[in-house]
Design a protein around this motif. Structure first.
Motif, short mmCIF file in Angstrom:
data_model
loop_
_atom_site.label_atom_id
_atom_site.label_comp_id
_atom_site.label_asym_id
_atom_site.label_seq_id
_atom_site.Cartn_x
_atom_site.Cartn_y
_atom_site.Cartn_z
N ILE A 228 0.86 -1.19 0.00
CA ILE A 228 0.00 0.00 0.00
C ILE A 228 0.89 1.24 0.00
CG2 ILE A 228 -1.76 1.30 1.27
CD1 ILE A 228 -2.79 -1.35 2.36
N ALA A 229 0.60 2.17 -0.91
CA ALA A 229 1.39 3.39 -1.04
C ALA A 229 0.53 4.60 -0.73
CB ALA A 229 1.96 3.51 -2.45
N ASP A 230 1.06 5.49 0.12
CA ASP A 230 0.40 6.79 0.32
C ASP A 230 1.32 7.87 -0.23
OD1 ASP A 230 2.39 7.21 2.18
OD2 ASP A 230 1.05 7.48 3.90
N GLU A 231 1.08 9.12 0.16
CA GLU A 231 1.84 10.22 -0.42
C GLU A 231 3.30 10.25 0.05
OE1 GLU A 231 -0.39 12.03 3.15
OE2 GLU A 231 -0.60 10.41 1.69
N ILE A 292 -2.30 11.65 -2.89
CA ILE A 292 -1.18 10.81 -3.32
C ILE A 292 -0.59 11.34 -4.62
CG2 ILE A 292 -0.55 8.51 -4.14
CD1 ILE A 292 -2.63 7.37 -2.20
N GLU A 293 -1.47 11.63 -5.59
CA GLU A 293 -0.99 12.09 -6.90
C GLU A 293 -0.25 13.41 -6.79
OE1 GLU A 293 -0.99 10.63 -9.84
OE2 GLU A 293 -1.87 8.83 -8.97
N ILE A 332 8.78 4.78 -10.50
CA ILE A 332 9.46 4.23 -9.32
C ILE A 332 8.66 4.51 -8.06
CG2 ILE A 332 11.53 4.42 -7.88
CD1 ILE A 332 13.08 5.08 -10.46
N LEU A 333 8.20 5.75 -7.91
CA LEU A 333 7.47 6.14 -6.70
C LEU A 333 6.13 5.42 -6.59
CD1 LEU A 333 8.25 9.97 -6.72
CD2 LEU A 333 9.14 8.27 -5.12
N LYS A 334 5.55 5.04 -7.72
CA LYS A 334 4.27 4.32 -7.71
C LYS A 334 4.47 2.82 -7.78
CE LYS A 334 0.60 6.14 -9.33
NZ LYS A 334 -0.52 6.67 -10.14
N SER A 335 5.73 2.38 -7.64
CA SER A 335 6.09 0.95 -7.70
C SER A 335 5.56 0.30 -8.97
CB SER A 335 5.55 0.21 -6.47
OG SER A 335 6.30 0.53 -5.34
N LYS A 336 5.64 1.03 -10.06
CA LYS A 336 5.26 0.49 -11.37
C LYS A 336 6.48 -0.18 -11.98
CE LYS A 336 3.01 1.80 -15.67
NZ LYS A 336 1.92 2.64 -16.13
#
Length: 719
Positions: A228-231, A292-293, A332-336
């Motif tokens: 799970i990713a937040d800002e 987040i965006e 990278i930051l969105k783990s894509k």
């Protein structure tokens, strides 16, 4: 519940002010009640004869207020927990929904403190004893329904409704079974403030709540791991149903969720032992998503270092280069996942490894030490374009990872390929599956590819040509992504310039930039070693080996491997030229160019180094030395292909390919490359016609006076 925008949640509006009736506007009073006054007020009264008025706080004025008409004095929106209707009182249900009883269902994260005495809850009988029945209200909350309240003995596993009669100081819960008939069901959520992921280090052992986007769902032999990713970052949430069984099957990637659980440390990393994971909807989800965006957009902004060397063309390319850097940092930051596709030669490899060197530390920083093994892949392409074979492999890996690990579809970064019409068929397949693509290339571009790309960086777009190599551009982009890698990769542009025989002014500048560490001969050896090793690696990235060749590891090992590979490569080249050079046919064209033709199918070793393209290049280099000062064209042809090398002849190979395709309908002609260096494919039965027409077009090309070749233009180096 949202605060009233008009009154800011106060429930009233200030319309003016009036004189304080308690102090008559003076702000001070001369008497106080001894039972209500503080010690400081009594001291002020004794020492000064007066103290601050407690009504107006010493201001002498008090505000005139009126009830906020917007919220009716409530200060915020109160919505019915059942139907969502706006309420006019501070209550839980609207009058209509309040006509039926409400049964509360405890969320898995709720504890004893979340119970309300007198409320009715849904539970499940977990055990029977002589004195009553144990009832689980969730996995963590259990109460006892004493025999005196039981009209019958329930069965274990039976769902019943119970009212909370009392909660003892020691935590024991006294329950009473009730009959509710037709009723409303209301879920009780654990009310915890949201904690940012970057604050979890100080919350070990505590129960917290995080809100963010599900990046990945991975099923292990034990728990299900939700990323799970937040800002501020990402965290792994472990949820356990049964060994190997998917927990929360309704939660999928790209959902916005609220996760509640206990913070722990596992293998040196922060992890949340999830008690509850719920998808957020509507406005709640939108607020989290926007937050987040916005944060990712700010964090993905690349650095803006000055160029390593002066270059008007690269300077004009910088806005597009920044777009590429930002998209890579965002992924990278969105783990894509990121797939770097590159041409398997010295230029393509140095370009791709420059980007790789910049992003791997960031990938590890964001997702942990092992993230690079499933969120990044570098893959060489044998052809200087994105082939159908390449996209088929990329899609196969991506769809498998999506199916097994719920990973997002990757970002494809094409280096030293991706600019030509030949790339379009593969790009069309990629588009169907939602693969996003970036291109950094110096082959002559075709507008047809741009509709499939987020961003396209090519020196031709700013008046440059293939002399500005991909390795030069990629190294500057890598510095924008991660400035800390500059010293490691500063020699990559020089390697790519030598490997691609660049004659651009920038090539000389990049070579001079690193001459204190790498002389021209050393750079040529590195480039040759890369070309040689790329042939044997085929479709493997050879990360550790390539890193050693490019001097990213131990210096002693770098020198030894480069020396050995150059010896082997030069032996193979000499053997090839001994067999081939005598079979070169030479003629002078009407435009004065010296044209050399070699049948590499019949007069060169097959399936070994150097391949046909490299063989043609080596022959061309020797002929350029032989005919120094004259324009030279070399064609190495096989059953269904031709490789072109040129010096001093102003050709446009992509344009010639298009013309041949139109003029020889049955030739099956395609191909491309740079303006004066490229390859052409055709059907074998039409070889004679295609080659004859090709020679006609070369003979019609203008020629330039050629200066003696500089040493750095030579292909072969002494080991």
């Amino acid at each position: 519940m949202n605060l009233c925008e008009k009154c800011g949640g106060k429930g009233y509006l200030t319309t003016g002010e009036r004189t304080c009736p308690n102090c008559k506007g003076t702000g001070k009073i001369e008497s106080v009640s001894l039972g209500e006054a503080s010690a400081s007020e009594i001291d002020d009264l004794v020492s000064k004869g007066a103290t601050k008025c407690p009504v107006c706080k010493g201001e002498g004025k008090i505000p005139i207020t009126e009830t906020c008409a917007e919220c009716g004095g409530l200060g915020r929106d109160y919505l019915c927990a059942i139907c969502g209707a706006k309420l006019t009182t501070r209550s839980e249900l609207c009058p209509s929904c309040a006509k039926k009883p409400v049964v509360h269902v405890l969320d898995k994260a709720c504890e004893t403190d979340d119970l309300v005495i007198g409320d009715t809850y849904q539970g499940k009988v977990s055990g029977i004893a002589n004195f009553g029945a144990f009832v689980d209200l969730n996995d963590h909350v259990r109460g006892l329904a004493h025999n005196k309240f039981l009209k019958r003995t329930p069965e274990v596993g039976e769902e019943i409704y119970v009212r909370v009669r009392n909660v003892a100081p020691n935590g024991n819960i006294e329950l009473e079974p009730v009959e509710v008939g037709e009723h409303h069901t209301l879920e009780v959520r654990k009310d915890l403030p949201v904690t940012r992921v970057d604050q979890l280090q100080g919350c070990v052992g505590k129960m917290i709540s995080v809100e963010g986007e599900v990046i990945q769902v991975k099923q292990t032999g034990g728990p299900t791991i939700f990323t799970i990713a937040d800002e501020s970052g990402l965290v792994f949430c472990a949820a356990f149903e049964r060994a190997g069984v998917r927990a929360y099957p309704e939660i999928d990637t790209e959902m916005i969720v609220r996760a509640i659980g206990d913070v722990s440390v596992r293998n040196g990393q922060i992890q949340i032992e999830a008690r509850s994971i719920k998808q957020l909807w509507g406005g709640e989800a939108s607020v989290v998503k926007e937050r987040i965006e916005r944060a990712i957009d700010e964090r993905s902004e690349p650095s803006d270092p000055p160029l390593l060397v002066e270059s008007e063309i690269i300077a004009r390319l910088q806005p597009k280069m920044r777009e590429v850097a930002k998209e890579i940092r965002r992924a990278i930051l969105k783990s894509k996942p990121i797939v770097v596709r590159h041409h398997a030669d010295a230029d393509g490899m140095s370009a791709a490894v420059a980007i790789e060197t910049a992003i791997l530390p960031l990938i590890r920083e964001v997702g942990g030490s092992d993230t690079e093994y499933y969120n990044y892949r570098r893959a060489p392409s044998k052809a200087p374009f994105y082939e159908l074979e390449d996209v088929t492999k990329d899609l196969t890996y991506a769809l498998e990872d999506q199916s097994r690990h719920d990973q997002k579809m990757p970002l494809i970064v094409l280096m030293d390929n991706g600019s030509t019409e030949e790339d379009v068929p593969a790009m069309r397949q990629a588009q169907i599956y939602g693969l996003e693509m970036l291109v950094v290339d110096h082959h002559h571009p075709d507008e047809a590819v741009d509709e499939f790309l987020i961003t396209h960086v090519n020196p031709a777009h700013q008046g440059g040509d293939f002399g500005i190599t991909t390795g030069m551009i990629a190294t500057e982009i890598a510095r924008m992504i991660n400035p800390e890698v500059e010293e490691k990769i500063k020699h990559f542009p020089a390697v790519s310039a030598v490997g691609d025989r660049s004659e651009a002014p920038e090539a000389e500048r990049y070579i001079r930039l690193v001459e204190d560490r790498f002389g021209i001969d050393e750079l040529k050896k590195i480039a040759l070693a890369l070309d040689y090793e790329a042939f044997w690696l085929r479709f493997n990235d050879g990360r550790g080996l390539v890193n050693d060749i490019l001097c990213l590891g131990r210096l002693d090992r770098h020198r030894k491997i480069v020396q050995l590979l150059c010896e082997q490569a030069n032996e193979a080249i000499e053997e090839q030229l001994r067999a081939s050079f005598a079979h070169v046919k030479t003629q002078t064209l009407p435009n004065g160019a010296v044209m050399n033709v070699l049948d590499v199918e019949n007069y060169a070793h097959k399936f070994t180094f150097p391949p046909p393209g490299k063989t043609s290049g080596e022959v061309h280099d020797r002929l350029c030395k032989k005919y120094d000062g004259r324009p030279v064209v070399t064609i190495g042809y096989g059953p269904d292909f031709a490789v072109l090398r040129s010096r001093g002849v102003r050709m446009n190979i992509p344009k010639m390919v298009r013309e041949l395709r139109e003029e020889i309908k049955a030739g099956g002609v395609n191909g491309g490359g740079h303006l004066v260096v490229g390859s052409i494919k055709f059907v074998g039965g039409m070889r004679k016609e295609v080659l004859a027409k090709l020679v006609e077009k070369i003979a019609a090309c203008p020629v330039d006076p050629v200066h003696p070749a500089r040493p750095k233009a030579e292909g072969r180096v002494e080991a």
